[in-house]
Enzyme design. Structure first.
Site, PDB file in Angstrom:
ATOM      1  N   LYS A  86       6.410  -4.726  -3.842  1.00  0.00           N
ATOM      2  CA  LYS A  86       7.837  -4.444  -3.787  1.00  0.00           C
ATOM      3  C   LYS A  86       8.309  -4.298  -2.350  1.00  0.00           C
ATOM      4  O   LYS A  86       9.350  -4.818  -1.982  1.00  0.00           O
ATOM      5  CB  LYS A  86       8.160  -3.176  -4.596  1.00  0.00           C
ATOM      6  CG  LYS A  86       9.645  -2.836  -4.651  1.00  0.00           C
ATOM      7  CD  LYS A  86      10.443  -3.917  -5.350  1.00  0.00           C
ATOM      8  CE  LYS A  86      11.918  -3.628  -5.421  1.00  0.00           C
ATOM      9  NZ  LYS A  86      12.689  -4.868  -5.747  1.00  0.00           N
ATOM     10  N   ASN A  95      -2.260   2.568   5.667  1.00  0.00           N
ATOM     11  CA  ASN A  95      -1.334   1.458   5.408  1.00  0.00           C
ATOM     12  C   ASN A  95      -1.141   0.729   6.729  1.00  0.00           C
ATOM     13  O   ASN A  95      -0.966   1.373   7.763  1.00  0.00           O
ATOM     14  CB  ASN A  95       0.043   1.969   4.962  1.00  0.00           C
ATOM     15  CG  ASN A  95       0.025   2.540   3.569  1.00  0.00           C
ATOM     16  OD1 ASN A  95      -0.987   2.486   2.884  1.00  0.00           O
ATOM     17  ND2 ASN A  95       1.152   3.090   3.154  1.00  0.00           N
ATOM     18  N   GLY A  96      -1.099  -0.604   6.685  1.00  0.00           N
ATOM     19  CA  GLY A  96      -0.859  -1.358   7.916  1.00  0.00           C
ATOM     20  C   GLY A  96      -2.020  -2.291   8.206  1.00  0.00           C
ATOM     21  O   GLY A  96      -2.862  -2.543   7.336  1.00  0.00           O
ATOM     22  N   ARG A 104       5.560  -0.313  -6.006  1.00  0.00           N
ATOM     23  CA  ARG A 104       5.494  -1.075  -4.753  1.00  0.00           C
ATOM     24  C   ARG A 104       4.541  -2.262  -4.850  1.00  0.00           C
ATOM     25  O   ARG A 104       4.591  -3.155  -4.012  1.00  0.00           O
ATOM     26  CB  ARG A 104       5.010  -0.151  -3.622  1.00  0.00           C
ATOM     27  CG  ARG A 104       5.956   0.976  -3.330  1.00  0.00           C
ATOM     28  CD  ARG A 104       5.261   2.048  -2.510  1.00  0.00           C
ATOM     29  NE  ARG A 104       4.879   1.564  -1.204  1.00  0.00           N
ATOM     30  CZ  ARG A 104       5.588   1.768  -0.091  1.00  0.00           C
ATOM     31  NH1 ARG A 104       6.699   2.453  -0.146  1.00  0.00           N
ATOM     32  NH2 ARG A 104       5.172   1.319   1.065  1.00  0.00           N
ATOM     33  N   GLU A 145       8.368 -16.237  -8.822  1.00  0.00           N
ATOM     34  CA  GLU A 145       7.654 -14.954  -8.719  1.00  0.00           C
ATOM     35  C   GLU A 145       7.438 -14.288 -10.062  1.00  0.00           C
ATOM     36  O   GLU A 145       6.441 -13.602 -10.255  1.00  0.00           O
ATOM     37  CB  GLU A 145       8.320 -14.009  -7.712  1.00  0.00           C
ATOM     38  CG  GLU A 145       9.633 -13.406  -8.114  1.00  0.00           C
ATOM     39  CD  GLU A 145      10.130 -12.353  -7.104  1.00  0.00           C
ATOM     40  OE1 GLU A 145      11.345 -12.171  -7.018  1.00  0.00           O
ATOM     41  OE2 GLU A 145       9.303 -11.728  -6.417  1.00  0.00           O
ATOM     42  N   CYS A 178       0.819  -1.207   0.000  1.00  0.00           N
ATOM     43  CA  CYS A 178       0.000   0.000   0.000  1.00  0.00           C
ATOM     44  C   CYS A 178       0.853   1.257   0.000  1.00  0.00           C
ATOM     45  O   CYS A 178       1.952   1.275   0.557  1.00  0.00           O
ATOM     46  CB  CYS A 178      -0.878   0.018   1.236  1.00  0.00           C
ATOM     47  SG  CYS A 178      -1.951  -1.406   1.366  1.00  0.00           S
ATOM     48  N   TRP A 230      -2.966  -2.792  -1.509  1.00  0.00           N
ATOM     49  CA  TRP A 230      -2.578  -4.195  -1.720  1.00  0.00           C
ATOM     50  C   TRP A 230      -3.384  -4.970  -0.701  1.00  0.00           C
ATOM     51  O   TRP A 230      -3.170  -4.839   0.504  1.00  0.00           O
ATOM     52  CB  TRP A 230      -1.074  -4.344  -1.482  1.00  0.00           C
ATOM     53  CG  TRP A 230      -0.515  -5.678  -1.811  1.00  0.00           C
ATOM     54  CD1 TRP A 230      -0.080  -6.122  -3.026  1.00  0.00           C
ATOM     55  CD2 TRP A 230      -0.277  -6.753  -0.886  1.00  0.00           C
ATOM     56  NE1 TRP A 230       0.400  -7.400  -2.911  1.00  0.00           N
ATOM     57  CE2 TRP A 230       0.291  -7.817  -1.618  1.00  0.00           C
ATOM     58  CE3 TRP A 230      -0.486  -6.935   0.476  1.00  0.00           C
ATOM     59  CZ2 TRP A 230       0.649  -9.022  -1.036  1.00  0.00           C
ATOM     60  CZ3 TRP A 230      -0.137  -8.145   1.070  1.00  0.00           C
ATOM     61  CH2 TRP A 230       0.428  -9.167   0.301  1.00  0.00           C
ATOM     62  N   LYS A 252      13.083 -16.542  -7.888  1.00  0.00           N
ATOM     63  CA  LYS A 252      12.923 -15.641  -9.034  1.00  0.00           C
ATOM     64  C   LYS A 252      12.001 -16.250 -10.082  1.00  0.00           C
ATOM     65  O   LYS A 252      11.112 -15.595 -10.607  1.00  0.00           O
ATOM     66  CB  LYS A 252      14.311 -15.366  -9.628  1.00  0.00           C
ATOM     67  CG  LYS A 252      14.547 -13.989 -10.124  1.00  0.00           C
ATOM     68  CD  LYS A 252      15.088 -13.026  -9.110  1.00  0.00           C
ATOM     69  CE  LYS A 252      14.216 -12.841  -7.910  1.00  0.00           C
ATOM     70  NZ  LYS A 252      14.811 -12.009  -6.891  1.00  0.00           N
ATOM     71  N   GLU A 261      17.650 -18.647  -4.561  1.00  0.00           N
ATOM     72  CA  GLU A 261      17.331 -17.376  -5.207  1.00  0.00           C
ATOM     73  C   GLU A 261      16.812 -17.608  -6.635  1.00  0.00           C
ATOM     74  O   GLU A 261      15.863 -16.966  -7.072  1.00  0.00           O
ATOM     75  CB  GLU A 261      18.579 -16.473  -5.200  1.00  0.00           C
ATOM     76  CG  GLU A 261      18.441 -15.144  -5.921  1.00  0.00           C
ATOM     77  CD  GLU A 261      17.351 -14.243  -5.364  1.00  0.00           C
ATOM     78  OE1 GLU A 261      16.748 -14.563  -4.334  1.00  0.00           O
ATOM     79  OE2 GLU A 261      17.073 -13.220  -6.020  1.00  0.00           O
ATOM     80  N   HIS A 315      17.351 -37.116   0.010  1.00  0.00           N
ATOM     81  CA  HIS A 315      16.559 -37.382   1.211  1.00  0.00           C
ATOM     82  C   HIS A 315      15.079 -37.044   1.008  1.00  0.00           C
ATOM     83  O   HIS A 315      14.339 -36.927   1.980  1.00  0.00           O
ATOM     84  CB  HIS A 315      17.126 -36.588   2.396  1.00  0.00           C
ATOM     85  CG  HIS A 315      18.532 -36.987   2.748  1.00  0.00           C
ATOM     86  ND1 HIS A 315      18.841 -38.196   3.305  1.00  0.00           N
ATOM     87  CD2 HIS A 315      19.712 -36.352   2.569  1.00  0.00           C
ATOM     88  CE1 HIS A 315      20.154 -38.291   3.481  1.00  0.00           C
ATOM     89  NE2 HIS A 315      20.705 -37.178   3.034  1.00  0.00           N
TER      90      HIS A 315
HETATM   91  C1  AGP Z   1      12.507 -10.663  -4.306  1.00  0.00           C
HETATM   92  O1  AGP Z   1      12.516 -10.821  -5.669  1.00  0.00           O
HETATM   93  C2  AGP Z   1      11.199 -10.483  -3.699  1.00  0.00           C
HETATM   94  N1  AGP Z   1      10.393  -9.549  -4.358  1.00  0.00           N
HETATM   95  C3  AGP Z   1      11.149 -10.470  -2.175  1.00  0.00           C
HETATM   96  O2  AGP Z   1      11.497 -11.758  -1.772  1.00  0.00           O
HETATM   97  C4  AGP Z   1      12.005  -9.443  -1.390  1.00  0.00           C
HETATM   98  O3  AGP Z   1      13.351  -9.745  -1.537  1.00  0.00           O
HETATM   99  C5  AGP Z   1      11.591  -9.469   0.093  1.00  0.00           C
HETATM  100  O4  AGP Z   1      10.252  -9.081   0.191  1.00  0.00           O
HETATM  101  C6  AGP Z   1      12.452  -8.594   0.964  1.00  0.00           C
HETATM  102  O5  AGP Z   1      12.389  -7.262   0.579  1.00  0.00           O
HETATM  103  P1  AGP Z   1      13.412  -6.196   1.127  1.00  0.00           P
HETATM  104  O6  AGP Z   1      14.758  -6.537   0.581  1.00  0.00           O
HETATM  105  O7  AGP Z   1      12.905  -4.888   0.605  1.00  0.00           O
HETATM  106  O8  AGP Z   1      13.394  -6.277   2.616  1.00  0.00           O
END
Ligand code: AGP
Length: 616
Positions: free
Chosen positions: A611, A99-100, A27, A497, A2, A73, A494, A490, A513
């Site tokens: 974001k 927001n929150g 965001r 997402e 948000c 959001w 990626k 990672e 395992h």
């Molecule tokens: C990464 O591609 C993601 N969008 C997400 O995992 C992100 O890294 C995570 O939300 C942490 O965000 P920050 O680095 O702003 O704390």
């Protein structure tokens, strides 16, 4: 997640609100809305979807010089126009954006409904509008009646949770009331015009003179400036700060997507992170923001690294570097788990809170937990002046430059690079020789050009894209050991997402395992095995996958003949094994990008994601 933008002053509010909403789009959000005061009447516009759709709905010449706006959001309640902000109180004369999360929502909603309030949305945020209305329109004689700041303060006294709010009162066209608790707000001071935003990026076109609100504060903002109070009513002396690092507007430049642009910015971003921080002459590093003397470094008993998502993966790399090079125990932990397990905080430990946005609620929560327990925590953050940077007070800015694509790429690299610089600093204090320190620096400084060389010739990524996007593919397995295990994680994150492809990442030795049961003829497996001490073992795991019919792509060091063991060989430039994650992650970033493209995904704003994740 948000976003909030608001303005009051002599200029028309709508252009500022819409520009601000556009600047908050990166965001992540699912609906947007705004309210302006037009001749004593609150005019509301809300829309599910993009800001441009809201923009199309707002009359171009809509008058009004005070207004509040929001990108939502969804947390409580679906993605509907009724749930979009702003929310109005029952009289329709107070509008609120929030927001929150309101944690005692159920009790408050039941109480308000019992008093006859009819809710128009499913959100927790609407409660705030009604509560503020209840105090503002209280019987004459009540100390909150007709007093916007007092009414907001009274409402917040009964609320539990997190908030950054802006409230607009039809009876007070001269002001906005804002309040913060756990959700960032920054006030911008212009000439005869003031602004409020959840992200200073939204203020950049208008002013660089800002006041950051702290938790528990309530502010009255008018055209001439801001007055702030603590929740107990004591006035706060606001420090006016200047935004120094000003980000651009998320321009894609010559690239079709921000993600691709940010992937290609890595060489430059890495150089920026290293520049001035490594000192070849003495073979050590300088991180002024940590303000740690050699004596302070000597006292560090252990290092804890906390982050979420990509930042957590960078923490895992950093922890291995620190422990391997300095022999100081180091551990990475998911920030969202940390404080809920009532952790023991060693006062001689040094913690790092790692975050691109500096606003991640879980990471901020971990910072507070460490501080409550008397621990030392420093930020490894990209956004200057963000909540985590401010809460920590000391730290390292990673200097990635703006990262606007939801999928984090260059921030991962710069987090790793910043932690590699810290590793050098601690290692020199713990006995690394000047000679070895210089060699470390030389290898580290060579990384940006190697990254650039790989990005110029990335190899057969498209073939890998065809594997992972094939209709027969229902899962992709990523494997790596040691420093390559977090890279595997990672890569999987990626691809999930950006392309929405189910992925599993495992330390290669763990594969047998359990996950091995998933393998069948043609299952795509991506193995990360640069030339390092663990490579042979990882290659054995690769063979185990092949023996079960899997198709294996191997990311390995250029010139290493191991490529022949795989169905697809993806070489990356050589570097010191410590820095291999900065090279091996690159094909995985490109894979996610190109797979997302092939499947027609919304690359820069993948579904359901935000974001900066400002709720727990
Ligand atoms: C990464 O591609 C993601 N969008 C997400 O995992 C992100 O890294 C995570 O939300 C942490 O965000 P920050 O680095 O702003 O704390």
């Amino acid at each position: 997640m948000c976003g909030i933008i608001a303005t009051v002053g002599r200029n028309r509010a709508i252009p500022v609100l819409l520009e601000g909403l556009h600047r908050l789009e990166y965001r992540g959000y699912d609906s947007a809305g705004l309210a302006v005061l037009d001749g004593g009447r609150l005019v509301l516009h809300r829309k599910v979807g993009r800001v441009r759709e809201l923009e199309a709905q707002v009359p171009a010449e809509q008058p009004g010089t005070v207004g509040i706006a929001h990108t939502r959001w969804a947390t409580h309640g679906g993605v509907t126009e009724a749930n979009a902000h702003p929310h109005l109180d029952t009289t329709g004369r107070i509008a609120v954006v929030h927001n929150g999360i309101i944690e005692n929502m159920s009790a408050l909603r039941a109480r308000l409904e019992g008093e006859g309030v009819r809710f128009r949305s499913e959100t927790d945020s609407e409660i705030l509008a009604h509560l503020i209305g209840r105090y503002y329109f209280a019987e004459d004689g009540s100390e909150t009646a007709g007093r916007p700041v007092a009414a907001v303060r009274a409402a917040l006294r009964v609320v539990r949770g997190t908030w950054g709010i802006a409230a607009l009162f039809a009876d007070h066209p001269e002001l906005i009331v804002a309040a913060r608790n756990g959700s960032p707000l920054v006030i911008g001071l212009g000439e005869g015009q003031s602004y409020l935003a959840s992200d200073s990026h939204a203020l950049v076109p208008y002013t660089r003179r800002v006041v950051f609100l702290d938790d528990g504060e309530v502010a009255r903002i008018d055209a001439s400036g801001v007055q702030t109070w603590h929740s107990d009513g004591a006035q706060v002396d606001n420090a006016i700060e200047t935004l120094e690092e000003v980000w651009g507007d998320g321009d894609k430049g010559r690239y079709p997507h921000l993600m691709l642009k940010e992937i290609h910015e890595q060489p430059e971003a890495l150089s920026r992170c290293l520049s001035g921080r490594v000192v070849s002459e003495t073979g050590t590093a300088r991180l002024g923001g940590l303000d740690l003397s050699p004596r302070d470094l000597a006292r560090i008993s252990r290092v804890g690294l906390l982050g979420c998502g990509t930042a957590y993966h960078a923490c895992r790399v950093g922890a291995q570097l620190i422990e391997a090079a300095t022999r100081v125990p180091a551990k990475a932990e998911i920030a969202s788990e940390f404080r809920h397990r009532n952790p023991v905080v060693d006062p001689d430990a040094l913690f790092f809170a790692v975050s691109q946005s500096g606003e991640t609620a879980d990471t901020l929560g971990a910072v507070k937990e460490i501080q409550i327990k008397g621990g030392e925590v420093m930020g490894v953050v990209n956004v200057v002046g963000s909540s985590i940077a401010r809460a920590c007070g000391r730290g390292v800015y990673i200097h990635s430059g703006p990262e606007m694509s939801v999928a984090s790429t260059k921030a991962f690299s710069n987090m790793v690079a910043a932690l590699a610089v810290f590793t050098l600093m601690l290692a020199r204090q713990r006995g690394l020789s000047v000679h070895d320190g210089r060699a470390y620096i030389q290898q580290l400084l060579d990384v940006p050009s190697r990254v650039a060389a790989y990005l110029d010739e990335p190899g057969p990524i498209d073939e890998l894209v065809s594997w992972v996007t094939a209709p027969t593919t229902n899962m992709v397995l990523f494997l790596g050991r040691g420093l390559s295990a977090p890279v595997a994680a990672e890569g999987a994150l990626k691809l999930m997402e950006v392309a929405y492809i189910p992925c599993i990442a495992y330390p290669a030795g763990e594969m047998k395992h359990g996950p091995i049961a998933l393998l069948e003829e043609g299952s795509p497996v991506i193995v990360i095995a640069p030339r390092d001490a663990l490579q042979d073992k990882t290659l054995s795991n690769l063979q185990e996958c092949k023996a079960r019919g899997a198709r294996v792509a191997l990311i390995h060091t250029a010139g290493d003949p191991v490529g022949r063991y795989a169905d697809l060989s993806i070489p990356v430039p050589d570097t010191h094994p410590f820095f291999s994650p900065l090279l091996t992650v690159l094909p995985l970033q490109l894979l996610a990008y190109r797979a997302g493209l092939a499947l027609g995904r919304d690359i820069d704003r993948p579904r359901n994601l935000a974001k900066s994740v400002t709720v727990e």
